[in-house]
Write a protein that holds these residues in place. Structure first.
Motif, PDB file in Angstrom:
ATOM      1  N   ARG A 310       0.829  -1.203   0.000  1.00  0.00           N
ATOM      2  CA  ARG A 310       0.000   0.000   0.000  1.00  0.00           C
ATOM      3  C   ARG A 310       0.865   1.255   0.000  1.00  0.00           C
ATOM      4  O   ARG A 310       0.510   2.256  -0.624  1.00  0.00           O
ATOM      5  CB  ARG A 310      -0.932  -0.027   1.219  1.00  0.00           C
ATOM      6  N   GLN A 311       2.024   1.205   0.669  1.00  0.00           N
ATOM      7  CA  GLN A 311       2.923   2.357   0.656  1.00  0.00           C
ATOM      8  C   GLN A 311       3.377   2.674  -0.766  1.00  0.00           C
ATOM      9  O   GLN A 311       3.417   3.842  -1.173  1.00  0.00           O
ATOM     10  CB  GLN A 311       4.143   2.088   1.544  1.00  0.00           C
ATOM     11  N   ALA A 312       3.739   1.632  -1.542  1.00  0.00           N
ATOM     12  CA  ALA A 312       4.162   1.847  -2.928  1.00  0.00           C
ATOM     13  C   ALA A 312       3.004   2.348  -3.782  1.00  0.00           C
ATOM     14  O   ALA A 312       3.166   3.281  -4.589  1.00  0.00           O
ATOM     15  CB  ALA A 312       4.729   0.554  -3.507  1.00  0.00           C
ATOM     16  N   VAL A 313       1.835   1.746  -3.624  1.00  0.00           N
ATOM     17  CA  VAL A 313       0.673   2.139  -4.429  1.00  0.00           C
ATOM     18  C   VAL A 313       0.236   3.557  -4.087  1.00  0.00           C
ATOM     19  O   VAL A 313      -0.109   4.351  -4.968  1.00  0.00           O
ATOM     20  CB  VAL A 313      -0.475   1.122  -4.232  1.00  0.00           C
ATOM     21  N   ASP A 314       0.245   3.892  -2.809  1.00  0.00           N
ATOM     22  CA  ASP A 314      -0.133   5.247  -2.401  1.00  0.00           C
ATOM     23  C   ASP A 314       0.831   6.275  -2.980  1.00  0.00           C
ATOM     24  O   ASP A 314       0.418   7.369  -3.395  1.00  0.00           O
ATOM     25  CB  ASP A 314      -0.154   5.364  -0.876  1.00  0.00           C
ATOM     26  N   TRP A 315       2.127   5.940  -2.986  1.00  0.00           N
ATOM     27  CA  TRP A 315       3.108   6.854  -3.602  1.00  0.00           C
ATOM     28  C   TRP A 315       2.773   7.069  -5.078  1.00  0.00           C
ATOM     29  O   TRP A 315       2.755   8.218  -5.562  1.00  0.00           O
ATOM     30  CB  TRP A 315       4.519   6.279  -3.462  1.00  0.00           C
ATOM     31  N   ALA A 316       2.510   5.986  -5.798  1.00  0.00           N
ATOM     32  CA  ALA A 316       2.199   6.102  -7.219  1.00  0.00           C
ATOM     33  C   ALA A 316       0.934   6.924  -7.439  1.00  0.00           C
ATOM     34  O   ALA A 316       0.919   7.863  -8.250  1.00  0.00           O
ATOM     35  CB  ALA A 316       2.049   4.709  -7.835  1.00  0.00           C
ATOM     36  N   GLU A 317      -0.121   6.596  -6.727  1.00  0.00           N
ATOM     37  CA  GLU A 317      -1.385   7.311  -6.896  1.00  0.00           C
ATOM     38  C   GLU A 317      -1.243   8.783  -6.536  1.00  0.00           C
ATOM     39  O   GLU A 317      -1.850   9.653  -7.171  1.00  0.00           O
ATOM     40  CB  GLU A 317      -2.471   6.656  -6.046  1.00  0.00           C
ATOM     41  N   PRO A 322      -0.331   5.213 -12.521  1.00  0.00           N
ATOM     42  CA  PRO A 322      -1.111   3.988 -12.274  1.00  0.00           C
ATOM     43  C   PRO A 322      -0.229   2.896 -11.679  1.00  0.00           C
ATOM     44  O   PRO A 322       0.957   2.789 -12.000  1.00  0.00           O
ATOM     45  CB  PRO A 322      -1.615   3.607 -13.665  1.00  0.00           C
ATOM     46  N   SER A 323      -0.819   2.068 -10.817  1.00  0.00           N
ATOM     47  CA  SER A 323      -0.033   1.025 -10.149  1.00  0.00           C
ATOM     48  C   SER A 323       0.554   0.032 -11.142  1.00  0.00           C
ATOM     49  O   SER A 323       1.560  -0.617 -10.842  1.00  0.00           O
ATOM     50  CB  SER A 323      -0.888   0.294  -9.116  1.00  0.00           C
ATOM     51  N   ARG A 324      -0.032  -0.092 -12.337  1.00  0.00           N
ATOM     52  CA  ARG A 324       0.524  -1.012 -13.334  1.00  0.00           C
ATOM     53  C   ARG A 324       1.885  -0.534 -13.838  1.00  0.00           C
ATOM     54  O   ARG A 324       2.592  -1.284 -14.522  1.00  0.00           O
ATOM     55  CB  ARG A 324      -0.446  -1.189 -14.505  1.00  0.00           C
TER      56      ARG A 324
END
Length: 400
Positions: A310-317, A322-324
């Motif tokens: 979630r830390q990585a995805v939150d950074w991206a968002e 996009p998480s992809r």
């Protein structure tokens, strides 16, 4: 009127690291590379066999048949940094032939410049003098040469990862912007060569999620992936002793599937079976007990794994990415050695690999497992007996 397709990086889904093929070059008694470079140690010692002898037959087609769509190909930049002119072109030609050999099997390639220290002058220490150092300038110039070579192969087949696990600590968040400037400048260098070549960028702090979270992607474009390596908790994935007569093994996944007492007793049994003296066992347990206690206190399991992703995805968002376009470039677990000295039990290793892979796929994050074949316990090819893939590991990866 036709609508132009939206720019995007090459599509990556499931990959495997290939590290032992091009990440070793013969070195002479004077400490310099013997030319031509990029031959494995095994090949060199067996009689200087040519590159085409490894791997045998249709090994890359075999990798493709397992369900992988790309390999993350580790390449030591040392010989490129040590050469110029015709010699560098010769090294680049060898690498181009290797990449084309892989792509001819229907696999894409993430070309991972993965420094080693065979010749210390051309190890990754050369980039640790700061963003304005001569070492960084020389390294970036080499990256441009590699990008030029890869573009000729085809931007639809390859991606360039210019740095592996950069050791700017603590995660470049101490007030220095050196890693930010290095990564941003390198992306700009590659973009001067090609706007279409896919780039894999990374944060500092050993390429961890923490390092990624400290990166500001002001250089972002649609042909970029952002890498992180998942070895959390390191105490589980890298169970190995600091000294040759020590034992460090058997931590479970998840932590609540066992107890400190059970792990300690099993570790003692493995030491006794290996013939360690009572004194050696006591000394080893004095070291291991603290590690075991800390692991269970942290209570590593699914919820903490989810929080890491979630830390990585939150950074991206948070940056509109996009998480992809995140990229889990490495994950793996050391398998317990035959003597029980290091590593995780197979059942725990498989549970961890399954859990990490599922978390990545939950967010459509492409991944590359570490690695295809190595002698150190993180290997898709079984370490003993015939060189065949581990069927249970393939299953944990959701593959055939």
């Amino acid at each position: 009127m036709a609508v132009a397709a939206e720019a995007a990086p090459i599509r990556l889904e499931r990959g495997v690291g290939v590290h032992e093929w091009l990440n070793w070059s013969p070195v002479g008694k004077d400490g310099s590379y013997i030319w031509p470079p990029y031959r494995s140690e095994q090949e060199w010692l067996a009689g200087q066999r040519p590159l085409t002898d490894w791997p045998g037959g249709d090994e890359f087609a075999r990798i493709r048949s397992m369900g992988f769509d790309f390999i993350r190909l580790s390449v030591d930049p040392g010989p490129l940094l040590a050469s110029e002119g015709a010699k560098r072109e010769q090294a680049l030609d060898i690498l181009a032939a290797a990449v084309e050999r892989v792509t001819s099997a229907g696999l894409k390639v993430v070309f991972d410049l993965h420094g080693v220290t065979q010749v210390p002058a051309y190890g990754m220490e050369m980039i640790y003098g700061g963003a304005d150092s001569e070492g960084v300038a020389r390294y970036r110039e080499m990256v441009v040469a590699v990008a030029t070579m890869l573009v000729k192969i085809g931007a639809d087949k390859v991606a360039l990862e210019p740095y592996n696990e950069p050791a700017y600590y603590p995660c470049d968040s101490s007030g220095s912007d050196d890693w930010q400037r290095i990564m941003e400048g390198t992306v700009h260098d590659i973009r001067a060569v090609s706007s279409e070549l896919t780039i894999v960028a990374t944060g500092a702090c050993g390429g961890s999620i923490a390092g990624l979270a400290n990166l500001t992607p002001g250089f972002d474009d649609p042909n970029l992936y952002y890498s992180f390596h998942m070895y959390e908790p390191h105490s589980f994935t890298h169970q190995r002793p600091d000294k040759s007569n020590n034992f460090a093994s058997g931590l479970p996944w998840p932590a609540d599937s066992s107890t400190p007492e059970v792990v300690s007793e099993m570790l003692k049994a493995r030491m006794e079976a290996a013939g360690l003296s009572t004194v050696e066992q006591v000394m080893n347990m004095a070291t291991a007990r603290e590690t075991i206690a800390r692991y269970f206190e942290q209570d590593w399991g699914q919820s903490q794994l989810e929080a890491s992703f979630r830390q990585a995805v939150d950074w991206a968002e948070g940056h509109g990415i996009p998480s992809r376009r995140l990229f889990m470039g490495e994950f793996g677990v050391i398998l317990m050695s035959a003597d029980g000295r290091m590593g995780a039990l197979d059942a725990d290793r498989l549970r961890y690999l399954t859990a990490v892979r599922r978390q990545a796929e939950r967010f459509a994050i492409p991944w590359s497992v570490w690695e295809f074949s190595n002698p150190y316990g993180m290997t898709l090819i079984l370490p003993d007996g015939p060189a065949v893939p581990d069927p249970e590991m393939l299953q944990a990866l959701g593959l055939r």
